[in-house]
Design an enzyme around this catalytic site. Structure first.
Site, short mmCIF file in Angstrom:
data_model
loop_
_atom_site.label_atom_id
_atom_site.label_comp_id
_atom_site.label_asym_id
_atom_site.label_seq_id
_atom_site.Cartn_x
_atom_site.Cartn_y
_atom_site.Cartn_z
N LYS A 1 1.54 0.02 5.66
CA LYS A 1 1.92 0.87 6.80
C LYS A 1 1.50 0.24 8.11
O LYS A 1 2.27 0.22 9.09
CB LYS A 1 1.28 2.26 6.66
CG LYS A 1 1.78 3.03 5.46
CD LYS A 1 0.96 4.28 5.16
CE LYS A 1 1.27 4.77 3.75
NZ LYS A 1 0.33 5.78 3.26
N LYS B 1 -9.12 5.65 5.31
CA LYS B 1 -8.83 5.79 3.88
C LYS B 1 -9.99 6.57 3.29
O LYS B 1 -10.98 6.83 3.99
CB LYS B 1 -8.70 4.42 3.21
CG LYS B 1 -9.85 3.45 3.51
CD LYS B 1 -9.61 2.07 2.90
CE LYS B 1 -8.79 1.17 3.79
NZ LYS B 1 -7.80 0.39 3.06
N ARG B 2 -9.87 6.95 2.00
CA ARG B 2 -11.00 7.64 1.39
C ARG B 2 -12.27 6.80 1.52
O ARG B 2 -12.22 5.57 1.49
CB ARG B 2 -10.70 7.91 -0.09
CG ARG B 2 -9.70 9.01 -0.30
CD ARG B 2 -10.21 10.33 0.28
NE ARG B 2 -11.24 10.87 -0.55
CZ ARG B 2 -11.10 11.95 -1.31
NH1 ARG B 2 -9.97 12.63 -1.31
NH2 ARG B 2 -12.08 12.38 -2.07
N LYS C 1 -14.43 0.40 -1.30
CA LYS C 1 -13.58 0.12 -0.13
C LYS C 1 -14.41 -0.46 1.03
O LYS C 1 -13.87 -0.95 2.01
CB LYS C 1 -12.85 1.38 0.31
CG LYS C 1 -11.84 1.90 -0.71
CD LYS C 1 -11.15 3.17 -0.19
CE LYS C 1 -10.32 3.88 -1.24
NZ LYS C 1 -8.99 3.25 -1.44
N HIS D 1 -3.46 2.99 -12.13
CA HIS D 1 -3.76 2.81 -10.70
C HIS D 1 -5.15 2.26 -10.42
O HIS D 1 -5.54 2.18 -9.26
CB HIS D 1 -3.62 4.13 -9.94
CG HIS D 1 -2.23 4.65 -9.88
ND1 HIS D 1 -1.38 4.39 -8.85
CD2 HIS D 1 -1.54 5.43 -10.75
CE1 HIS D 1 -0.22 4.99 -9.06
NE2 HIS D 1 -0.29 5.63 -10.21
N THR E 1 -2.00 0.99 0.03
CA THR E 1 -0.66 1.17 0.60
C THR E 1 -0.72 1.30 2.11
O THR E 1 0.26 1.04 2.80
CB THR E 1 0.04 2.39 -0.02
OG1 THR E 1 -0.91 3.45 -0.14
CG2 THR E 1 0.61 2.06 -1.38
#
Ligand code: GLG
Length: 841
Positions: free
Chosen positions: A682, A567-568, A573, A374, A678
């Protein structure tokens, strides 16, 4: 089996076995029975929590009937099963999902209304099952939903943490962690005190030759901890299949606690032992994409792998088949390297306990396992120190060494001149102390290795696992692009949109075959349809605005453009890029005349996400976002033009409110760092646009929905390495617009400027590893394009509908079918007969 039971017993049993409710009256009767008897409440003291509990218990009963039948059907069918080993299952709430999946939500809604409750309030009473950190754990949950919906015989195996991911509070702009004790009342689990496995730790290895001249290896004198199974039913959508998620809970082994110490007067120390054993399954490690080699974590991993493997082997042995048929009956998927010890444990069971030869056992092992990677981030790749494993799992270390030896010998034979290669692919890293590279062990012990999006699967082949491609050839490595379940992420989270889609394309079949969404495309010019589409988005924004009002205490304008990044929190990110962009926008607004301001598109910037408790930089980013919000939100020059919101405690149930409400969502990782993502899927599935980099699944989303329907920016993955190199050795200059943002922070605009120093110096002085400066211009320009595009609402809605129509590929049903065909080699079970029986009764 059935024929061995006397006729009269069978008759009695059949007569009284529960059928499960289907009507409103039956539902009410079940719920009230549970409220009055199971919970000992009455009409006069039934609050919403009690009503939730009664409803949940009624649905649980209903699920368990199908669960039992599913398990029987799967045993009789005697087909190959899949076991999904994951340390994380981020399930969220179960009730709403169960109601929708069995098709009885309206029944429950009417029944609850009779009893004086609104179904939304009842659903909201449930505590999230938050046994995961982020994408990896949520992926496992989506996969379980798909496996049940598609009627695969598949089990999940995980740990029953007493504390899930911590609850996040923001105090004075800082993240504070609160323990998440969620088991007070959990109607969704069935303790199976009869299903337990004793798991051993520590001790030593005794090798000897027995009387018959056979080499015996025995692992002795260890400490024993008992694993007890807790089963969680996993209902499929519109099918009688209810699969099982088995979670292990740890306790001291009964023999040890009760007698030995207790009798010798060591009561307190016996209790202490008990507590030590329970510690193993006590808490989920709160790190996402980061590994810290803590002994307790390794204990968790082995405890769960050993319990699961012994359970699987026990089931296999009941079939009385030959060992050589094991991998015809069993496929095991490793969700990341966390369960890699399962490979070693199966080899140990086969060789030490079942007496198979090494090679015979190893063939079975390698044809059983598949491994999913991952991430390529180096800090997330698991390594365990040799002395740690030696102490905790002495026999396993021997087996790891033997696996490594045999592997290296085979490599040496094929590449006799390449000494360096041996060092590079060795499971053991020759460092001080030596380390076991878990990913290498996982590759060597599996028949397939997959990444989770095309770019990511290519990257693992060309970077971190390059040498293994050389050794095994490219076919061992494959891609299965991630997906999401449309049941939770469309039907449940956005019921009105789901209904509108169904009304247009004739049925809800698209929830089982998401490619049917393409039937929406002919309607992109249908005025009435577009109007309803836009109204639903607006209603979802109003709902989020209400959530902000109740949780944050201020209002935002639902007519503004909602720009969301949830998100985290992680440097890769790049929430920092987002908040710097917000500051840039704020400065621009401040410098404008009132006339100029009138032309602007008002915006609400929403952030949410947890930082790992020890991840100081991530916490600093949260702090900055909150401080910027405090200043911007009360600045009278700005008003509705810009609001900055940090939503506390982002989790699955909050995502169900947030995701349907976005106009734009941000998926802006440095290219090459986000394996897939992911939530990008969504948001688009709910009619939102994306601003994103060419990273992870963004690339495939672009390919599916078309370049004109996504806002891409930033450097490409293939250029990242050169840029970083240039930062260190070239004449590197920070983007001047970004420098202005930094100056604004340094002036103390958002309070104590010292608090944010590290965030700035990471970019200015320490090489800007995540390329925030390099991408800043392109990011801001793209945000301007978004403002322009948003002004043309008609064109915007066209993009939105077109994108949704083209999202069929990203269902987790497609992923599960791909895994089943190309890695697991399993077939779905035929449930047609069961469905018929059901329709008749
Ligand atoms: C990882 C990755 C994500 C990925 C998810 C599921 O970081 O990019 O979408 O797994 O494969 N730790 C994660 O969340």
């Amino acid at each position: 089996v059935e024929s061995s039971i006397p006729e009269h017993m069978r008759e009695a049993w059949k007569k009284f076995s529960p059928k499960g409710f289907t009507t409103k009256d039956e539902f009410e009767s079940e719920a009230v029975k549970h409220i009055e008897t199971t919970l000992a409440r009455s009409l006069f003291n039934c609050d919403e929590l009690a009503a939730y509990s009664g409803t949940a218990l009624a649905f649980r009963d209903r699920l368990i009937i199908d669960w039992n039948k599913t398990q029987q059907r799967q045993s009789f069918a005697d087909q190959k099963r899949l076991y999904y080993l994951s340390l994380e299952f981020l399930m969220g709430r179960a009730l709403d999902n169960a109601m929708l999946n069995v098709g009885l939500k309206n029944v429950a809604k009417d029944g609850l209304a009779d009893l004086g409750f609104r179904i939304e309030d009842i659903i909201a009473q449930e505590h999230d099952a938050a046994l995961g950190n982020g994408g990896l754990g949520r992926l496992a949950a989506c996969f379980l939903d798909s496996m049940a919906t598609l009627n695969y015989a598949a089990w999940g195996y995980g740990l029953r943490y007493r504390y899930g991911i911590f609850k996040q509070e923001i105090q004075d702009g800082y993240q504070v962690e609160i323990p998440d004790y969620w088991l007070d009342f959990n109607p969704w689990e069935f303790p199976r005190h009869d299903v337990s496995v004793d798991v051993q730790f520590y001790g030593w290895v005794n090798k000897y030759t027995n009387d018959e001249g056979k080499q015996i290896v025995s692992w002795q004198d260890g400490e024993i901890v008992t694993a007890t199974a807790y089963d969680v039913p996993v209902p499929g959508y519109g099918t009688p299949t209810v699969n099982n998620l088995r979670l292990w809970s740890s306790k001291a082994s009964s023999g040890e606690f009760d007698f030995a110490k207790f009798n010798s007067g060591e009561y307190e120390s016996a209790v202490a032992d008990e507590q030590r054993a329970e510690t193993i399954s006590a808490v989920l490690y709160p790190n996402d994409n980061l590994e810290r080699g803590k002994e307790l974590r390794l204990k968790q991993q082995y405890f769960w792998c050993a319990a699961s493997l012994h359970d699987i082997v026990r089931r296999f042995k009941k079939s009385k088949r030959k060992w050589s048929e094991f991998s015809d009956q069993v496929a095991i998927q490793l969700n990341d390297t966390h369960p890699t010890l399962a490979i070693v444990e199966l080899q140990r069971i086969l060789v030490d306990m079942e007496g198979l030869g090494w090679d015979e056992a190893w063939t079975i092992v390698t044809s059983t396992f598949g491994y999913t990677n991952h991430t390529v981030l180096p800090e997330a790749l698991e390594k365990w120190s040799v002395p740690l494993i030696q102490n905790l799992l002495p026999r396993h270390l021997q087996i790891i060494y033997e696996i490594n030896l045999q592997f290296l010998q085979s490599v040496e034979k094929r590449f006799p001149k390449d000494r360096d290669l041996l060092g590079r692919v060795s499971i053991i890293e020759e460092s001080q102390p030596k380390m076991v590279r878990m990913a290498y062990l996982a590759i060597i012990g599996s028949h397939k290795v997959n990444g989770v999006a095309e770019l990511h699967s290519d990257l693992i082949k060309t970077t971190i696992f390059k040498d293994f491609v050389k050794v095994y050839g490219p076919d061992k490595f494959t891609n299965v692009t991630n997906g999401i379940t449309p049941r939770r992420w469309l039907h449940q989270a956005n019921p009105r949109l789901s209904e509108l889609i169904a009304s247009k394309i004739g049925s809800y079949e698209f929830l089982k075959d998401l490619t049917l969404l393409n039937k929406l495309e002919p309607f992109v010019d249908d005025k009435e349809f577009k109007k309803e589409w836009a109204e639903i988005k607006y209603a979802n924004k109003v709902r989020l605005a209400q959530h902000i009002q109740t949780t944050k205490g201020y209002s935002v304008n639902p007519k503004a453009l909602f720009d969301i990044q949830v998100k985290r929190i992680h440097e890769y990110k790049r929430q920092q890029l987002n908040i710097f962009g917000v500051i840039h926008r704020y400065m621009a607004i401040k410098s404008m005349s009132p006339e100029e301001r009138k032309k602007l598109v008002p915006r609400v910037s929403v952030f949410g996400g947890k930082a790992a408790p020890g991840y100081w930089m991530a916490k600093t980013i949260i702090h900055l976002i909150n401080k910027v919000g405090e200043v911007v939100n009360k600045d009278p020059d700005v008003g509705d033009l810009l609001k900055v919101v940090f939503l506390e405690d982002y989790n699955v149930s909050k995502a169900e409110i947030i995701v349907p409400a976005s106009d734009i969502s941000e998926h802006i990782s440095t290219a090459g760092t986000e394996a897939s993502g992911t939530s990008n899927m969504k948001f688009v599935l709910n009619g939102g646009m994306i601003i994103g980099t060419l990273d992870g699944a963004n690339i495939e989303i672009t390919r599916e929905i078309g370049e004109q329907n996504i806002f891409l920016f930033g450097n490409l993955s293939e250029d990242v390495e050169d840029l970083r190199h240039h930062h260190f050795y070239g004449d590197y200059k920070v983007n001047p617009e970004l420098v202005k943002v930094f100056d604004c922070i340094k002036k103390g605009t958002f309070g104590d400027e010292g608090a944010f120093g590290a965030l700035i110096s990471g970019i200015v002085e320490h090489g800007d590893y995540y390329l925030v400066s390099d991408d800043f211009n392109s990011y801001c320009q793209t945000q301007d394009l978004i403002d322009e595009a948003y002004k043309d609402q008609d064109a915007w809605v066209t993009k939105s509908i077109t994108s949704v129509a083209r999202m069929g590929f990203f269902t987790s049903d497609r992923c599960i079918n791909e895994y089943a065909d190309t890695i697991w080699n399993i077939e779905p079970l035929d449930v047609a007969e069961e469905k018929e029986v059901r329709a008749r009764t």
